[in-house]
Design an enzyme around this catalytic site. Structure first.
Site, PDB file in Angstrom:
ATOM      1  N   GLY A   1       3.747  14.213  -4.993  1.00 35.61           N
ATOM      2  CA  GLY A   1       3.079  12.921  -4.779  1.00 35.61           C
ATOM      3  C   GLY A   1       1.772  13.021  -4.009  1.00 35.61           C
TER       4      GLY A   1
ATOM      5  CG  ASP B   1       3.769   2.928  13.099  1.00 36.08           C
ATOM      6  OD1 ASP B   1       2.560   3.243  13.144  1.00 36.08           O
ATOM      7  OD2 ASP B   1       4.146   1.750  12.976  1.00 36.08           O
ATOM      8  CG  HIS B   2      -0.461   6.590  10.151  1.00 38.64           C
ATOM      9  ND1 HIS B   2      -0.105   5.465   9.437  1.00 38.64           N
ATOM     10  CD2 HIS B   2      -1.806   6.555  10.260  1.00 38.64           C
ATOM     11  CE1 HIS B   2      -1.205   4.800   9.122  1.00 38.64           C
ATOM     12  NE2 HIS B   2      -2.257   5.424   9.605  1.00 38.64           N
TER      13      HIS B   2
ATOM     14  CG  LEU C   1       2.347  11.030   2.433  1.00 36.25           C
ATOM     15  CD1 LEU C   1       1.394  10.081   3.144  1.00 36.25           C
ATOM     16  CD2 LEU C   1       3.772  10.788   2.889  1.00 36.25           C
TER      17      LEU C   1
ATOM     18  CB  VAL D   1      16.654  11.381  -5.761  1.00 34.75           C
ATOM     19  CG1 VAL D   1      15.436  12.135  -5.260  1.00 34.75           C
ATOM     20  CG2 VAL D   1      16.269  10.120  -6.475  1.00 34.75           C
TER      21      VAL D   1
ATOM     22  N   GLY E   1       9.488  14.467  -2.919  1.00 34.11           N
ATOM     23  CA  GLY E   1       8.210  13.812  -3.215  1.00 34.11           C
ATOM     24  C   GLY E   1       7.052  14.784  -3.087  1.00 34.11           C
TER      25      GLY E   1
ATOM     26  CE  LYS F   1      -9.479   2.649  10.184  1.00 33.77           C
ATOM     27  NZ  LYS F   1      -8.312   2.151   9.463  1.00 33.77           N
TER      28      LYS F   1
ATOM     29  CG  ASP G   1      -0.143  -2.338   4.393  1.00 29.33           C
ATOM     30  OD1 ASP G   1       0.592  -1.365   4.124  1.00 29.33           O
ATOM     31  OD2 ASP G   1      -1.395  -2.263   4.415  1.00 29.33           O
TER      32      ASP G   1
ATOM     33  CG  HIS H   1       0.298   0.569  11.308  1.00 32.59           C
ATOM     34  ND1 HIS H   1       1.214   1.601  11.324  1.00 32.59           N
ATOM     35  CD2 HIS H   1      -0.198   0.551  10.038  1.00 32.59           C
ATOM     36  CE1 HIS H   1       1.257   2.175  10.122  1.00 32.59           C
ATOM     37  NE2 HIS H   1       0.412   1.553   9.323  1.00 32.59           N
TER      38      HIS H   1
ATOM     39  NE  ARG I   1      10.233  10.831 -10.978  1.00 26.79           N
ATOM     40  CZ  ARG I   1       9.707   9.615 -11.079  1.00 26.79           C
ATOM     41  NH1 ARG I   1      10.315   8.685 -11.760  1.00 26.79           N
ATOM     42  NH2 ARG I   1       8.547   9.337 -10.515  1.00 26.79           N
TER      43      ARG I   1
HETATM   44  C1  BG6 Z   1      -1.330   2.197   6.109  1.00 28.39           C
HETATM   45  C2  BG6 Z   1      -1.470   0.986   5.247  1.00 28.39           C
HETATM   46  O1  BG6 Z   1      -0.069   2.217   6.741  1.00 28.39           O
HETATM   47  O2  BG6 Z   1      -2.335   2.207   7.097  1.00 28.39           O
HETATM   48  C3  BG6 Z   1      -2.851   0.921   4.624  1.00 28.39           C
HETATM   49  O3  BG6 Z   1      -0.500   1.004   4.220  1.00 28.39           O
HETATM   50  C4  BG6 Z   1      -3.917   1.046   5.683  1.00 28.39           C
HETATM   51  O4  BG6 Z   1      -3.022  -0.288   3.903  1.00 28.39           O
HETATM   52  C5  BG6 Z   1      -3.654   2.250   6.583  1.00 28.39           C
HETATM   53  O5  BG6 Z   1      -5.170   1.193   5.048  1.00 28.39           O
HETATM   54  C6  BG6 Z   1      -4.618   2.310   7.749  1.00 28.39           C
HETATM   55  O6  BG6 Z   1      -4.431   3.494   8.456  1.00 28.39           O
HETATM   56  P1  BG6 Z   1      -5.611   4.150   9.244  1.00 28.39           P
HETATM   57  O7  BG6 Z   1      -5.020   5.354   9.885  1.00 28.39           O
HETATM   58  O8  BG6 Z   1      -6.684   4.476   8.257  1.00 28.39           O
HETATM   59  O9  BG6 Z   1      -6.071   3.122  10.223  1.00 28.39           O
END
Ligand code: BG6
Length: 483
Positions: free
Chosen positions: A15, A177-178, A17, A86, A12, A341, A235, A240, A46
């Site tokens: 892409g 999971d960021h 990301l 792939v 990827g 935010k 999502d 999260h 690809r």
């Molecule tokens: C992602 C979601 O995992 O997290 C998004 O797919 C969301 O929809 C994002 O906007 C939020 O992440 P952060 O780090 O900006 O709070």
């Protein structure tokens, strides 16, 4: 930083990301010395790109972070491109040969990271071919990094997990999971386990309720294709919110290593009460944003069907059924278009008995963990107002990071890729956690899918539908944010 040796094979590489997050993260690791001479990256996709084309794209994505042009040039010289389908086993043989060649050239000791930044339906295919076509190295480590979504319900997640388990052991699978890569989420461990002052009151004797807010200012933007089939519950809540909740709710891990952290977090998440339909109806609220001024409603966003029943907002009451949390609700919420935010956790303590009389209002102590955009801690508590007589007022102690510190803070992807290079799983999501999170989320999804929602039901710029306030009001409580 100690230099690590590894080949990163990125599926990827062309892409979004990769361009937005992964190349900058890898570049920062290079700048700081975690990666230096002994690393190479094979990007696949690809498209029929050349090595130079990939290098140009990577250079563009990192140049604003660089000290000078030579640094960028040296960095991108470690990048190689291989066009790849792939599903075609023969292509993996080519990849394997290139990997072996680069391993020799950069002396990588057989260390390999396979980063799959593709749609989840390819995870199984890629990992199977990595095994069957002998791309995995015999010496050194083989580690897999994958992105969400990890399935769309428990059965699909289980299937996905089984397909990976055929190739990789559980200590080789790094599920991103960021949120677990965020500075202030990791800081919760320090707050709790390095300070008896907090940890000793971290229970139902002292805490009245916990509020987790993941509010977003933006709408669905250009992601309708993904988002409309997903919704806020899958999502943001399944992953999260539940991960943050797990860190707050878990028992102290025996030691601070990844195995113990995972065990403790999984145990807490496993204790989350799974609702039946009645429980869902009572304890969970969904919303979808309407229009306001020039902002059109969700159903009018590009790519969204005009009868979409997808929720852009979720609020709920979560019960963690461990002795520590008896009777302490975790109120959680997340949504798009909530004004701005604001990612935070408010720990609301039980108020003291009022011995001061009617003229005084004893407020609960609130400990706020500001995750983003502000980063730090804030404790608000009662004190006496200066002056004659005795009047209570609210004071606060703040430990907020400066703008300079925030700018220096590693981004989640940098931190997490570094952890994967070091083999540290602490801040990745384990399968038992994910499994339970799906078992918790599935009945909510099922109940909602069985009933037509009355959407849209909240206005952009607000904290969501009225029902989200009712959820707390009926318990005699209110959302701490906004103050
Ligand atoms: C992602 C979601 O995992 O997290 C998004 O797919 C969301 O929809 C994002 O906007 C939020 O992440 P952060 O780090 O900006 O709070």
């Amino acid at each position: 930083a100690t230099e690590k040796r590894a080949l990163i094979m990125l599926f990827g590489a062309t892409g979004d990301l990769a361009h937005r997050k992964l190349y900058p993260a890898i570049f920062n690791l290079y700048k700081k010395g975690s990666l230096r001479k002994h690393f190479a990256l094979i990007g696949t996709g690809r498209h029929k790109w050349t090595h130079d084309k990939l290098r140009e794209i990577v250079a563009n994505s990192v140049k604003s972070l660089a000290d000078n042009d030579t640094q960028v040039k040296n960095f991108v010289s470690h990048f190689y491109y291989q066009s790849h389908d792939v599903t075609n086993p023969a292509h993996y043989v080519v990849l394997s040969k290139l990997a072996d060649k680069l391993d020799k050239k950069y002396q990588l000791n057989g260390n390999r990271i396979y980063y799959i930044a593709l749609a989840p339906r390819f995870f199984g295919t890629v990992s199977k071919n990595l095994r069957e076509q002998h791309v995995l190295s015999d010496n050194g480590f083989n580690r897999l990094i994958i992105e969400k979504p990890f399935g769309h319900d428990y059965p699909s997640a289980k299937k996905l997990n089984d397909s990976l388990a055929a190739t990789f052991d559980k200590d080789q699978i790094f599920r991103i999971d960021h949120y677990l890569g965020k500075e202030l989420v990791q800081n919760i461990y320090a707050l709790r386990f390095a300070n008896p002052l907090f940890e000793n009151v971290w229970n139902h004797n002292y805490i009245d309720n916990v509020q987790i807010t993941l509010a977003e200012g933006l709408g669905v933007e250009k992601r309708a294709g993904y988002y409309d089939g997903t919704g806020a519950l899958r999502d943001m809540v399944q992953n999260h919110i539940m991960q943050v909740l797990g860190v707050i709710a878990m028992e102290p891990p025996k030691t601070f290593n990844d195995t113990d952290i995972h065990a403790a977090k999984a145990k807490a998440l496993n204790s989350v009460e799974v609702y039946d339909a009645k429980g869902v109806a009572k304890n969970f609220v969904r919303g979808q944003y309407g229009a306001k001024g020039s902002q059109h409603e969700y159903r009018e966003e590009p790519g969204v069907p005009n009868d979409s029943a997808t929720e852009t907002y979720v609020a709920g009451k979560v019960n963690v059924q461990t002795p520590r949390w008896q009777g302490v609700p975790f109120y959680v919420r997340t949504g798009k278009m909530m004004g701005k935010k604001e990612t935070r956790v408010d720990i609301v303590f039980k108020p003291a008995k009022n011995i001061f009389g009617d003229g005084n209002d004893v407020k609960p102590v609130v400990l706020t963990i500001h995750i983003e955009p502000g980063s730090g801690f804030k404790l608000s508590f009662n004190r006496k107002q200066i002056g004659n007589g005795f009047k209570l007022t609210t004071a606060s102690m703040n430990d907020m990071e400066s703008k300079e510190d925030i700018a220096k803070t590693p981004q989640p992807y940098e931190r997490l890729i570094n952890d994967a290079l070091a083999g540290d799983l602490s801040n990745f999501a384990g399968w038992p956690e994910i499994a339970h999170d799906w078992k918790f989320v599935d009945p909510i999804r099922k109940y909602w899918d069985s009933k037509k929602p009355d959407f849209p039901n909240y206005t952009p710029g607000t904290m969501g539908p009225k029902a989200a306030d009712e959820l707390l009001k009926r318990d005699g409580r209110h959302w701490i944010y906004p103050e």
